[in-house]
Write an enzyme that holds these catalytic residues in place. Structure first.
Site, PDB file in Angstrom:
ATOM      1  N   GLU A  50       0.947  -1.329   0.425  1.00 59.14           N
ATOM      2  CA  GLU A  50      -0.625   0.097  -0.456  1.00 59.14           C
ATOM      3  C   GLU A  50       1.471   1.093   0.371  1.00 59.14           C
ATOM      4  OE1 GLU A  50      -4.195   1.121   1.736  1.00 59.14           O
ATOM      5  OE2 GLU A  50      -3.485   0.128   2.094  1.00 59.14           O
ATOM      6  N   GLU A 109      -1.718  -0.046  13.298  1.00 60.82           N
ATOM      7  CA  GLU A 109      -3.091   0.372  13.003  1.00 60.82           C
ATOM      8  C   GLU A 109      -4.204   0.992  13.387  1.00 60.82           C
ATOM      9  OE1 GLU A 109      -3.237  -1.595   9.262  1.00 60.82           O
ATOM     10  OE2 GLU A 109      -5.169  -0.155   8.357  1.00 60.82           O
TER      11      GLU A 109
HETATM   12  C1  BGC Z   1      -5.470   2.292   5.042  1.00 59.66           C
HETATM   13  C2  BGC Z   1      -5.522   3.704   6.061  1.00 59.66           C
HETATM   14  C3  BGC Z   1      -6.599   4.338   5.558  1.00 59.66           C
HETATM   15  C4  BGC Z   1      -7.837   3.528   4.937  1.00 59.66           C
HETATM   16  C5  BGC Z   1      -8.515   4.015   4.642  1.00 59.66           C
HETATM   17  C6  BGC Z   1      -5.843   1.704   4.522  1.00 59.66           C
HETATM   18  O1  BGC Z   1      -6.363   0.230   4.099  1.00 59.66           O
HETATM   19  O2  BGC Z   1      -3.987   1.521   5.279  1.00 59.66           O
HETATM   20  O3  BGC Z   1      -4.860   4.207   6.864  1.00 59.66           O
HETATM   21  O4  BGC Z   1      -7.137   5.628   5.235  1.00 59.66           O
HETATM   22  O5  BGC Z   1      -7.382   2.271   4.489  1.00 59.66           O
HETATM   23  O6  BGC Z   1      -9.709   3.109   3.206  1.00 59.66           O
END
Ligand code: BGC
Length: 804
Positions: A336, A607
């Site tokens: 990501e 997270e």
């Molecule tokens: C991210 C988050 C993000 C979120 C929103 C995730 O995969 O890591 O921190 O804000 O998606 O959909």
């Protein structure tokens, strides 16, 4: 002038071109950039100390160019320019959708060398005279890692006279109008970490660097030509082996093949990893971790008497470092690593306190505005690589308004508002068209209180708090910021935005707030938003604060809020005079809580607070990055309330210094380099409070002491002291005969007692507010419980004794 690419496909092609200099130039200036990651050379010398250049921007709008003075490197006669260009963000796999080639099919190079000889200027640029060859870098994926075969490094390729049979390059048509000077702080190798522990397991070495970072490892190795060393990376170990679940599909594996004949030292340059542990297979003599990120200037520090709290703060600093690698990202390890708007929006005030972020975030805001102009919406991730358009959402898309506002608060320069004005206004006007007839933002997708710990695992946005309540509250905040911006800049639509802000606030109040100050849904997040965004009148706010404090206590001081609520819960409690509950929430260590990850050995912010469960397993949501700065936003409260520093005017020209000791903390020191100079605040609790502050010349401060005294100060050092409220002599010790009501009035004791009851009678509440609590004591209650165990009595007595 053009970009050039290799005529063959390669993850990291090498490029070269020779030119002649008739004598030494007066001046030689080299500009270089790439669609990819570029490592430039002149006559064999690696230029500059930037890595991962040109970083990631919204390339189709802005591609940053690095400039070097290369005058001393130019030789009379033959010279050679060279560059390796890795696929990087431009051509490599990027985004959780698994796509490649977001910006170009092949890595491409741009060079412009300007040589000045008196009146004459000679330009050497990327043109048809360049050649391309395959080199030692065989794979160069940001997610998957770098593969380097030292036997294939073409000797002398970046020096004049190289005779390799390389192919002529192809020219790539790219709009040179996108080229901009570098705005963002360069990415550098900032620090090296030696291993703290090394264990050999099944013939492989597991190295613990003691800290979760972004970067890579450097190793020294000795062996035969053709032997390989493979390095895998992970954030966490399970049963002594790497657990790569938090990386999702990112392979994060580097491989080095030796050339042989003495010690070789290698580190990758076209990838980076988010890791604390590395598993090394193959021969090596020495290994170090190299910490890599945007090389920003540190501007904020906080130290307290509480070790776990200090580690929480350090974890936020490390998560910032791990996630400011050119672009402010959600996480640095999995497939990501995107510029998620919501994460930054939550964390921005903390980020701006800790580091000088003007350049990195200034660049990012330019990308945001450029994407928004082109697409008509603020993308959820900037630069935008998602395949579908982003609809406007609270906390995510409204970063377009709140980030410029946060930077203005920190640095006091209204230029950021001026530059961002059109972007801010376009976002607000778009949302305005979507409001219902009550003035509420009540339709469309919202992330809501993302990652509320009570949200179902398969629906991270499906938490307890109505997502349209979250949206309406955030809109009341952002329309206020917009209206203030328009007023400060004196724009023609200032009146319009002021009335929109008022209308949005009233719409929230009419829909979600009762006359006395209860908020619909009665969740901690809903209360925190309403309190912190000024959506209540004073009597309602006091009542809401009491309700919030009750909810927080009822949740056993565990975290019950997600991305939207968590940064605001402590501010909402302290603002409504519930400092004691705020500290109990802050210092709780059960799962999930602010300090729980610290007790589990976390070295960065996770997270979610329960990403790793008490038994060591990962949470089943898949949202288990162990390096996500968003929730580190709690540090803003630490800076303002524990450290005690808040700007009263943008840029801290005038500030409030009001530390609020609590939670048994005995001292704290805050240092902040503001645009006016350094602010220092230090307090210490002995039998009274002493406070020492230094503020820069040209600033003034309102000092507020916990006993209510205030003082106005100007530049210089000042000391204060006061008695601490509530410290008026020792109280009578609590006993098994103390009325429950008295015990319930002491939050720390009550919490300890509630835990004892929860242990012995799970699910049965202990109510200290019931009318009979005035009369009942613990002895009396225990008497009512048939067969009350000795263990229960002992536990209760221990809890009382601990509170003395
Ligand atoms: C991210 C988050 C993000 C979120 C929103 C995730 O995969 O890591 O921190 O804000 O998606 O959909």
């Amino acid at each position: 002038m053009s970009f050039v690419t290799a005529p063959f496909s390669a993850e990291a092609p090498y490029f070269r071109r020779e030119f002649t200099s008739d004598g030494p130039p007066d001046h030689a200036r080299l500009q270089v950039t790439a669609l990819g990651i570029v490592e430039p050379y002149l006559n064999g010398t690696r230029l500059g100390d930037e890595v991962l250049a040109p970083g990631w921007t919204s390339y189709r709008h802005r591609l940053q160019v690095s400039t070097y003075d290369v005058t001393p490197l130019i030789r009379s006669g033959a010279n050679a320019l060279g560059a390796i260009v890795g696929e990087g963000w431009a051509a490599g796999r990027l985004g959780y959708e698994g796509k490649r080639h977001h910006y170009t099919q092949r890595p491409a190079l741009y060079v412009r060398l300007e040589l000045t000889y008196g009146e004459q200027t000679v330009i050497v640029t990327t043109d048809g005279q360049w050649t391309a060859g395959a080199g030692a870098v065989l794979a160069a994926s940001l997610y998957d890692g770098e593969v380097y075969d030292a036997r294939r490094e073409p000797d002398g390729w970046n020096l004049p006279g190289f005779a390799g049979a390389w192919s002529p390059v192809e020219l790539l048509d790219w709009d040179l109008g996108t080229l901009v000077p570098t705005v963002a702080t360069p990415i550098r190798r900032v620090e090296e970490l030696p291993p703290v522990e090394t264990v050999i397991r099944d013939g492989k070495t597991i190295v613990d660097f003691g800290q979760n970072i972004s970067g890579w490892v450097r190793l020294a190795t000795t062996g035969e030509a053709g032997q390989s060393v493979t390095i895998r990376h992970a954030e966490i170990l399970r049963d002594g082996a790497l657990d790569t679940e938090t990386l999702r599909t990112a392979r994060s594996t580097d491989r080095y093949t030796l050339r042989g004949g003495g010690q070789e030292v290698w580190e990758p340059r076209f990838t980076f990893h988010g890791f604390r542990y590395a598993e090394i297979e193959g021969p090596f003599d020495e290994v170090k971790a190299v910490v890599v990120h945007s090389d920003m200037r540190r501007t904020g520090w906080l130290d307290t008497s509480h070790d776990l709290l200090n580690r929480l703060h350090a974890n936020a600093v490390w998560s910032m470092r791990g996630n400011f690698v050119g672009v402010p990202t959600d996480c640095p390890q999995r497939d990501e690593r995107l510029g998620w708007t919501g994460d930054l929006n939550a964390f921005a005030p903390t980020a701006a306190f800790l580091y000088d972020v003007r350049h990195v975030l200034g660049s990012w805001l330019e990308d945001l505005a450029a994407e928004q102009r082109e697409k008509g919406f603020v993308p959820w991730v900037v630069p935008d690589v998602l395949s579908t358009p982003s609809s406007p959402t609270a906390l995510w898309s409204d970063v377009a308004v709140s980030l410029p506002w946060a930077l203005y608060q920190e640095y006091g320069d209204d230029e950021v508002l001026r530059r961002c004005y059109d972007s801010m206004a376009a976002f607000i006007r778009d949302v305005e068209t979507r409001l219902d007839d009550k003035g509420l933002w009540s339709s469309g997708f919202q992330f809501g209180d993302w990652l509320d710990p009570d949200a179902p695992p398969e629906n991270a946005g499906g938490g307890k708090t109505d997502r349209h309540l979250v949206a309406a509250a955030y809109l009341a905040k952002t329309t206020r910021e917009m209206a203030d911006t328009a007023r400060i800049l004196g724009t023609a639509d200032a009146g319009h935005f002021a009335s929109l802000a008022e209308r949005t606030r009233e719409a929230f109040r009419a829909e979600y707030v009762t006359q006395n100050g209860r908020i619909a849904g009665e969740t901690a997040t809903a209360y925190a938003l309403a309190i912190c965004f000024d959506l209540l009148d004073p009597a309602q706010e006091a009542h809401a604060g009491t309700r919030l404090a009750h909810l927080v206590a009822k949740a056993g001081f565990k975290i019950s809020t997600g991305f939207a609520g968590t940064p605001l819960i402590l501010p909402a409690l302290s603002r409504t005079s519930h400092l004691e509950e705020a500290y109990l929430l802050l210092l709780e260590t059960g799962c999930p809580s602010f300090l729980y990850p610290v007790t589990m050995g976390a070295t960065t912010i996770w997270e979610r607070w329960d990403a790793v469960r008490p038994d060591g397993s990962l949470h089943s949501t898949g949202m288990t990055s162990l390096n996500h700065y968003a929730l580190g936003a709690v540090c803003d409260w630490l800076h303002k309330t524990v450290g005690g520093l808040t700007p009263l005017e943008p840029g801290y020209r005038r500030m409030r210094i009001a530390p609020k000791p609590g939670g048994g903390l005995t001292h704290a020191t805050l240092i902040h380099t503001t645009v006016h100079g350094e602010v220092r605040i230090g307090w210490r609790v002995t039998d009274r409070l002493t406070l020492d502050v230094t503020v820069p010349d040209g600033t003034d401060a309102l000092v507020e002491l916990p006993d209510g005294q205030t003082a106005e100060i100007t530049g210089g050092s000042h000391s204060f002291g006061c008695e601490l409220p509530g410290k008026d002599g020792p109280r009578e010790p609590y006993t098994m005969d103390t009325p429950l009501k008295t015990l319930a009035g002491d939050l720390a004791v009550w919490r300890a007692l509630t835990e004892v009851f929860a242990k012995h009678f799970p699910g049965i509440p202990l109510d200290g507010t019931a009318p009979e609590a005035a009369a009942y004591s613990l002895n009396r209650i225990v008497g009512f419980i048939p067969g009350a165990s000795e263990e229960l009595k002992n536990d209760l007595e221990t809890a009382l004794a601990r509170s003395r």
